[in-house]
Design a protein around this motif. Sequence first.
Motif, mmCIF file in Angstrom:
data_model
loop_
_atom_site.group_PDB
_atom_site.id
_atom_site.type_symbol
_atom_site.label_atom_id
_atom_site.label_comp_id
_atom_site.label_asym_id
_atom_site.label_seq_id
_atom_site.Cartn_x
_atom_site.Cartn_y
_atom_site.Cartn_z
ATOM 1 N N GLU A 1 0.841 -1.191 0.000
ATOM 2 C CA GLU A 1 0.000 0.000 0.000
ATOM 3 C C GLU A 1 0.879 1.244 0.000
ATOM 4 O OE1 GLU A 1 -3.517 2.128 2.698
ATOM 5 O OE2 GLU A 1 -2.418 0.383 3.450
ATOM 6 N N LYS B 1 4.438 0.700 8.202
ATOM 7 C CA LYS B 1 4.699 1.793 7.278
ATOM 8 C C LYS B 1 6.180 2.189 7.255
ATOM 9 C CE LYS B 1 0.091 3.863 7.445
ATOM 10 N NZ LYS B 1 -0.677 5.109 7.693
ATOM 11 N N THR C 1 0.882 5.456 0.246
ATOM 12 C CA THR C 1 0.149 6.663 0.631
ATOM 13 C C THR C 1 1.120 7.848 0.661
ATOM 14 O OG1 THR C 1 0.526 6.173 2.981
ATOM 15 C CG2 THR C 1 -1.541 5.382 1.993
ATOM 16 N N GLU C 2 0.546 9.033 0.746
ATOM 17 C CA GLU C 2 1.320 10.282 0.869
ATOM 18 C C GLU C 2 2.390 10.386 -0.226
ATOM 19 O OE1 GLU C 2 2.627 11.151 4.902
ATOM 20 O OE2 GLU C 2 1.214 9.657 5.677
#
Length: 421
Positions: free
Chosen positions: A131, A161, A133-134
Amino acid sequence: MSEPDKFEDDLLYALTRTGEGFRTEQAEQAGLVADGYRLGRRRWRRRSAAAVVGGAAALALVGTGTVYLVSPGAGDAGTVSAASAPASSVGITAGSSAGAATPTVLQSAARAAVSGDEVLATFRALLPKGEITEATGQGTDGGPKATQALANLVFDDGQGKSLIQFSISKHRPGQVQLPSCPPDPTLVRVDACTDTVLPDGSKLLLQQGYEYSDSRADTKEWFAVLNGPDGRSVAVHEWNAPKEKGAPDSRPNPPLTLDQLKAVVTDKSWDRIVKALRFDGIDTEAIDPGLSPADYETVLTGLLPSGATVTGRTGQDTGVAFELARAGRAGTVSVLVKNWAKAPDDRPAPQWYQDAEILPDGTKLLTHAPAAPTLSGKLIADATRPDGLEVLVVTASNGDPLLTAAELRTIVTSPAWKAGK
């Protein structure tokens, strides 16, 4: 502090540095080595232009007394070699902004720009499943002066993360300091490090270490840097936390192995982006005026006003600092000459000259003088002719200026300054 005051303070500091060496006790040397390595690592990771306030570029005065200039980039990161930046980037015009110089080598209307989205997409395609993100990206489509492409994202493969940062830039031969493994890994908390030369001549650095060398936190930082024969510098950094600093560790180790980091930086998909980037330094050989220090002194001596004499000289071909004496006073005059005729695309952007005085022959003249006498007594004059020859002179003295603004103007605008090759 106002922008003019900031410029005054920065220049005063630069012109009054002595460059004298200092000695440290043996017990302190280990710490200095560790700090130097750590700071150096951050510099080439976060390649950024010198801090510029109101268009005033940073100056540095090394032990020889020669002034060196650093020019800002157009919002992009960039670096320049000592004594290689455009002299006009001394920032006499407040509020101006300009891109760092663009080399002649790759100037072509056919050069295809690369968007930030494309940089990001290329980077994402090289990562394992997970995944993301950002995510952000920076390409070369922000203008013709782009010197760096970037991508940043937070990656989670199901184990936690991780912040991963990518950067790619391009250097001219001899204008980059290649990263290398620390001489003593224990001083900087490095668990593993190798630097090797690949079959194509590229140098690859792989390192597993920590964000903090002083053990204030155990956040790990792993990275790979590839420097290629074509000047490319491709780097990927990853952490076992969603932020570089200030966030709890989210996983035992960063997600990518050293082999995976190597695969990212050596991938051929970066070739197009390398072609779209301009070199992040100026072609110093092209703009070399071909004047020896003796040539500088001959011309300057003939232009000095009555009663002013040269008592000493230090520096190199690209810039020379002279010690002067006049009426019982002493000071310095630093002279830099650039020949932009052989590197027209390297010239400072027009914004540098938006407040310049245009002389009858087309010369663009920029001057700076303090509103009142200061400790340094500094004056600056910068003249760029239509033929591309630029002359920059900076004076400093311990009291009233050794030369007046009018005398400095005469020096920089004189036709006696000629390129030697």
